[in-house]
Design an enzyme around this catalytic site. Structure first.
Site, PDB file in Angstrom:
ATOM      1  N   GLY A 208      -7.878   5.845  -2.290  1.00  0.00           N
ATOM      2  CA  GLY A 208      -7.196   4.852  -1.459  1.00  0.00           C
ATOM      3  C   GLY A 208      -8.041   4.441  -0.274  1.00  0.00           C
ATOM      4  O   GLY A 208      -9.235   4.728  -0.225  1.00  0.00           O
ATOM      5  N   ASN A 209      -7.447   3.732   0.648  1.00  0.00           N
ATOM      6  CA  ASN A 209      -8.175   3.332   1.857  1.00  0.00           C
ATOM      7  C   ASN A 209      -7.216   3.369   3.045  1.00  0.00           C
ATOM      8  O   ASN A 209      -6.028   3.612   2.892  1.00  0.00           O
ATOM      9  CB  ASN A 209      -8.798   1.944   1.653  1.00  0.00           C
ATOM     10  CG  ASN A 209      -7.761   0.891   1.394  1.00  0.00           C
ATOM     11  OD1 ASN A 209      -6.979   0.552   2.262  1.00  0.00           O
ATOM     12  ND2 ASN A 209      -7.723   0.393   0.157  1.00  0.00           N
ATOM     13  N   ARG A 210      -7.781   3.114   4.227  1.00  0.00           N
ATOM     14  CA  ARG A 210      -6.999   3.316   5.445  1.00  0.00           C
ATOM     15  C   ARG A 210      -6.260   2.081   5.940  1.00  0.00           C
ATOM     16  O   ARG A 210      -5.790   2.072   7.066  1.00  0.00           O
ATOM     17  CB  ARG A 210      -7.944   3.758   6.571  1.00  0.00           C
ATOM     18  CG  ARG A 210      -8.556   5.103   6.376  1.00  0.00           C
ATOM     19  CD  ARG A 210      -9.418   5.399   7.593  1.00  0.00           C
ATOM     20  NE  ARG A 210     -10.302   6.515   7.371  1.00  0.00           N
ATOM     21  CZ  ARG A 210      -9.937   7.773   7.520  1.00  0.00           C
ATOM     22  NH1 ARG A 210      -8.714   8.070   7.903  1.00  0.00           N
ATOM     23  NH2 ARG A 210     -10.802   8.742   7.306  1.00  0.00           N
ATOM     24  N   SER A 211      -6.180   1.053   5.133  1.00  0.00           N
ATOM     25  CA  SER A 211      -5.536  -0.166   5.624  1.00  0.00           C
ATOM     26  C   SER A 211      -4.061   0.092   5.963  1.00  0.00           C
ATOM     27  O   SER A 211      -3.328   0.677   5.170  1.00  0.00           O
ATOM     28  CB  SER A 211      -5.628  -1.259   4.551  1.00  0.00           C
ATOM     29  OG  SER A 211      -4.941  -2.395   4.994  1.00  0.00           O
ATOM     30  N   ALA A 275      -6.415  -4.662   1.388  1.00  0.00           N
ATOM     31  CA  ALA A 275      -7.683  -4.029   1.032  1.00  0.00           C
ATOM     32  C   ALA A 275      -7.536  -3.526  -0.402  1.00  0.00           C
ATOM     33  O   ALA A 275      -6.743  -2.623  -0.679  1.00  0.00           O
ATOM     34  CB  ALA A 275      -7.967  -2.871   1.974  1.00  0.00           C
TER      35      ALA A 275
END
Ligand code: C5P
Length: 400
Positions: A208-211, A275
């Site tokens: 995943g990502n931090r958006s 994102a």
């Protein structure tokens, strides 16, 4: 400066009690509020409550205090009319221009922004009659919020709940800030993606990502305040549903693509603020991946995800649809941004510089919006809503 004048119309639904909180928020933040309930609203919350909380007289009929001709004066003097809860009956009367009580008279005399926050049972909201009334009101420039989903009056749940008073209050403030300007996205449908996709490895793990989704949510809120019907594709966000917005939760890039292709068919604009993971695990393990003593982990094989923005830009679901992307760059921001704008084929690309200074989840943003026509619109450091409004200014100009 005199206080902004707000008319709070209250329809006859159980959610009328929540309008008390909206009223308090409005008065405590320096607005002069005149409450105009319908007769049936008073069956839920009495006139004494509205009068005490607003400090203003309360009337439901044009026959009350006739010497002051309030049915004309109240509407004409208002800077904003907000109707919460707006029942199916009230939406119908407003759409047809009926004037059979003080609130509907006020709606006809008002020349300021008008905001409806509907609340009713799902069946009533989804009925073609209500759908047509909402379309009519929106086409005339009124902002009709999408009701929230959740617990309804009884044990039933579904779409139809009054949006949270804090959310309605925010929408009121945005409309007041915009003043009597025409809601320039009225009658438009916009699709916004927000958050970050998660690509599962096994039932408990993902890439995943931090958006945080905050920029996408700001885009959705501001578009709704400018009169648009908004579909928000929310990828793994932990933010409250913005009032007036149709929120579609998604998980992975593939799910986001499907939801976007569906929502975009009748959209005037598509804004990809999410994102999106470029890659996903090649194999999904249906059971949790175990570590084994003495064994090295398997290398992680990845495959490419579809580029949703490039696809949306290449196959526009509708002629004249405006497609907007976001890009985070660490160096040579403008040159890289220009190249990406061409590669993706979108009309506008919002380019941020990322690096140590930027924190995910921040309240503020700073960007340059590049246009396929060669334009460059710098947006100085400020709230994400200001950047959102700058994006919608450019989108509205392209939509004509
Ligand atoms: O290529 P890059 O990830 O830098 O592009 C960012 C823009 O492209 C964003 O608007 C993002 O939502 C979109 N994107 C996409 N599909 C992907 C990757 C990014 O739509 N697979």
């Amino acid at each position: 400066m005199s206080k902004p004048r707000v008319v709070l119309g209250v329809g006859g639904g159980i959610a009328a009690y929540k309008a008390c909180e909206l009223l308090r928020r409005l008065t405590e933040s320096g607005h002069e509020v005149r409450v105009v309930p319908t007769a049936s609203a008073l069956r839920f919350v009495g006139a004494a409550t509205w009068a005490a909380l607003s400090g203003q007289p309360v009337a439901t009929e044009v026959w009350d205090s006739v010497d002051e001709v309030p049915h004309v004066r109240i509407g004409k003097a208002a800077d904003l009319v907000v109707v919460a809860p707006a029942t199916a009956d009230l939406l119908a009367r407003a759409a047809h221009g009926l004037a059979d009580d003080l609130l509907t008279n006020t709606l006809l005399t008002a020349r300021c922004p008008v905001l409806f926050a509907p609340a009713m049972h799902t069946e009533m909201w989804e009925h073609p009659a209500t759908r047509e009334n909402v379309t009519t009101l929106r086409s005339r420039g009124a902002v009709v919020l999408e009701p929230a989903s959740g617990r309804l009056t009884g044990a039933d749940t579904g779409r139809g709940r009054l949006p949270e008073p804090a959310e309605i209050f925010d929408a009121c403030r945005r409309l007041l800030a915009r003043g009597a300007r025409e809601p320039d996205l009225a009658g438009r449908h916009v699709v916004v993606s927000a958050g970050g996709t998660r690509e599962p490895l096994d039932p408990v793990r993902y890439l995943g990502n931090r958006s945080s989704g905050k920029q996408g949510y700001a885009l959705a809120r501001t578009a709704a305040a400018r009169g648009a019907r908004v579909t928000l594709l929310a990828a793994n966000t932990a933010l409250p549903d913005p009032a007036g917005v149709d929120v579609v939760p998604v998980g992975t890039a593939v799910q986001l693509r499907e939801a976007l292709l569906k929502a975009a068919t009748d959209a005037d604009a598509v804004v990809m603020a999410a994102a999106v993971a470029d890659f996903r695990p090649a194999v999904y393990a249906p059971a949790k991946i175990k570590k084994r003593d003495g064994q090295e982990p398997e290398p992680l094989a990845l495959v490419r995800n579809p580029d949703i923005l490039a696809e949306a830009a290449a196959d526009r679901a509708r002629p004249g649809q405006v497609v907007v992307g976001f890009a985070a760059e660490t160096d040579d921001v403008l040159a890289n941004g220009r190249a990406k704008l061409r590669r993706k084929g979108c009309d506008l690309l919002v380019v941020n510089e990322v690096g140590e200074r930027r924190t995910f989840g921040a309240e503020d943003n700073e960007a340059v919006i590049l246009g396929s026509d060669g334009s460059e619109t710098p947006v100085p450091h400020g709230p994400k809503e200001a950047l959102a409004d700058a994006v919608w200014d450019l989108v509205a100009a392209r939509l004509g």
